[in-house]
Scaffold this motif. Structure first.
Motif, PDB file in Angstrom:
ATOM      1  N   TYR A  45       0.792  -1.146   0.095  1.00  0.00           N
ATOM      2  CA  TYR A  45      -0.185  -0.174  -0.134  1.00  0.00           C
ATOM      3  C   TYR A  45       0.839   1.458   0.174  1.00  0.00           C
ATOM      4  O   TYR A  45       0.511   2.240  -0.393  1.00  0.00           O
ATOM      5  CB  TYR A  45      -0.948  -0.074   1.180  1.00  0.00           C
ATOM      6  CG  TYR A  45      -1.851  -1.223   1.544  1.00  0.00           C
ATOM      7  CD1 TYR A  45      -2.469  -1.564   0.260  1.00  0.00           C
ATOM      8  CD2 TYR A  45      -2.090  -1.962   2.311  1.00  0.00           C
ATOM      9  CE1 TYR A  45      -3.292  -2.623   0.345  1.00  0.00           C
ATOM     10  CE2 TYR A  45      -2.794  -3.113   2.695  1.00  0.00           C
ATOM     11  CZ  TYR A  45      -3.433  -3.203   1.394  1.00  0.00           C
ATOM     12  OH  TYR A  45      -4.194  -4.593   1.480  1.00  0.00           O
TER      13      TYR A  45
ATOM     14  N   ILE B  63       2.133   1.803  -3.453  1.00  0.00           N
ATOM     15  CA  ILE B  63       1.250   2.192  -4.224  1.00  0.00           C
ATOM     16  C   ILE B  63       1.236   3.749  -4.117  1.00  0.00           C
ATOM     17  O   ILE B  63       0.974   4.458  -5.063  1.00  0.00           O
ATOM     18  CB  ILE B  63      -0.151   1.529  -4.060  1.00  0.00           C
ATOM     19  CG1 ILE B  63       0.084   0.040  -4.756  1.00  0.00           C
ATOM     20  CG2 ILE B  63      -1.324   2.371  -4.880  1.00  0.00           C
ATOM     21  CD1 ILE B  63      -1.107  -0.953  -4.437  1.00  0.00           C
TER      22      ILE B  63
ATOM     23  N   ILE C 212      -2.761   2.961 -11.111  1.00  0.00           N
ATOM     24  CA  ILE C 212      -3.029   2.794  -9.690  1.00  0.00           C
ATOM     25  C   ILE C 212      -4.146   2.211  -9.315  1.00  0.00           C
ATOM     26  O   ILE C 212      -4.231   1.578  -8.319  1.00  0.00           O
ATOM     27  CB  ILE C 212      -2.904   4.159  -9.172  1.00  0.00           C
ATOM     28  CG1 ILE C 212      -1.620   4.961  -9.340  1.00  0.00           C
ATOM     29  CG2 ILE C 212      -3.295   4.403  -7.836  1.00  0.00           C
ATOM     30  CD1 ILE C 212      -0.553   4.365  -8.465  1.00  0.00           C
TER      31      ILE C 212
ATOM     32  N   LEU D 112      -3.889  -1.515  -9.704  1.00  0.00           N
ATOM     33  CA  LEU D 112      -3.217  -2.342  -8.617  1.00  0.00           C
ATOM     34  C   LEU D 112      -4.124  -2.157  -7.261  1.00  0.00           C
ATOM     35  O   LEU D 112      -4.228  -3.181  -6.656  1.00  0.00           O
ATOM     36  CB  LEU D 112      -1.887  -1.340  -8.111  1.00  0.00           C
ATOM     37  CG  LEU D 112      -0.867  -1.517  -9.161  1.00  0.00           C
ATOM     38  CD1 LEU D 112       0.212  -0.306  -8.899  1.00  0.00           C
ATOM     39  CD2 LEU D 112      -0.258  -2.653  -9.311  1.00  0.00           C
TER      40      LEU D 112
END
Lengths: 137, 185
Positions: free
Chosen positions: A6, A9, B20, B23
């Motif tokens: 996370y 990202i 994004i 993902l």
């Protein structure tokens, strides 16, 4: 491990927001003047690819990286909340020139006054929670 | 390699934003930033005031981690991946903004009149930033999402409510820039 995923990202997201200038007040201003294609290009390209990606995931029942079924929660039906909420959000977006993702990116980039925007946005969210039942949805 | 240091064009940035979202979907989550503001309220104890904030904020820890990443990403991008951060907006926009008193137009990433360090001592500016923030937070939660949740995630999933919200975003933005800015600045 998942926390690290996370975080990575998020870092990637922050870099994209800053480098694409989507986090720039000037770009938002220009977008609402229709003087530049830049922001429309970003949103349009993200959306065009996003639609295809989600359709493919649904069509081929692709599972997540962890092998779980991917669920898309449909938005609750309604009209007033989306229109009124949207208009209120748009007024703030144009004034402060940042939406809830980029405002954090700008904090990292060192623009201190953005803290005022983040604090006020949190307070605004709180006010919504308090007034929620009195508003048309 | 030098291209990385230049501003990224829309045809690179747009697909990357979709990536994004992809993902986040593939790790079993979703792309939506404004819900973090609600989580922040809950962490600050808003659950005692409204049931809207009564939930286990730890279930949202993943999204707070994404936010932490977005902060770090902003630091990395501005300090290590940029040579000149001035935003090359349309020369017409620059003169429009100068007429409104934004002398920094065309020479900065954000207007220094609003986001420079000295802007913290300007009461009118602090009021504007606060009002802007309040509207963003209130509106995003009322509409159930912001640019990421509605304009990207929701529209990508062909959700009609998201389309209504995005139309609202633009009505609000256009009213602010075209009708309210001349009164404010």
């Amino acid at each position: 491990m998942r926390t690290l995923v996370y975080l990575v990202i998020g870092i990637f997201f922050g870099i994209i927001m800053f480098k694409s200038e989507a986090a720039s007040w000037f770009r938002i201003y220009e977008m609402f003047l229709f003087k530049s294609f830049h922001m429309y290009g970003i949103i349009g390209a993200a959306l065009g690819i996003g639609i295809i990606v989600i359709q493919l995931i649904k069509r081929f029942e692709i599972t997540s990286f962890y092998g779980e079924k991917i669920r898309f929660t449909p938005k609750t039906k309604g009209f007033s909340r989306y229109l009124f909420g949207g208009i209120i959000f748009g007024l703030g977006w144009a004034l402060a020139g940042a939406c809830p993702g980029p405002m954090f990116t700008l904090l990292g980039a060192g623009f201190l006054p953005i803290i005022v925007v983040i604090g006020a946005a949190t307070l605004g969210t709180f006010l919504y929670g308090v007034l929620k039942d009195k508003l048309p949805h | 390699m030098n291209l990385i240091y230049e501003p990224w064009p829309w045809y690179i940035a747009g697909p990357l934003i979709a990536f994004i979202m992809f993902l986040l979907i593939m790790v079993g989550k979703n792309f939506g930033m404004s819900s973090n503001l609600r989580t922040l309220c809950t962490i600050c104890g808003a659950g005692t005031t409204s049931t809207f904030f009564k939930f286990d904020w730890k279930t949202q820890r993943w999204n707070l981690t994404v936010v932490l990443g977005a902060i770090i990403g902003g630091y990395i991008a501005s300090h290590f991946l940029s040579v000149d951060t001035a935003v090359a907006i349309n020369p017409e926009t620059v003169s429009d903004l100068k007429a409104l008193g934004f002398e920094s137009a065309g020479t900065a990433y954000l207007p220094t009149e609003m986001f420079g360090f000295n802007a913290l001592y300007n009461v009118k500016n602090l009021a504007l930033l606060s009002i802007g923030g309040l509207l963003i937070g209130f509106g995003a939660r009322y509409a159930g999402g912001c640019t990421s949740g509605h304009a990207i995630s929701g529209l990508s999933n062909l959700q009609l409510p998201s389309l209504i919200a995005v139309v609202g975003f633009f009505i609000g933005g256009l009213v602010m820039i075209h009708f309210l800015f001349p009164l404010i600045f």
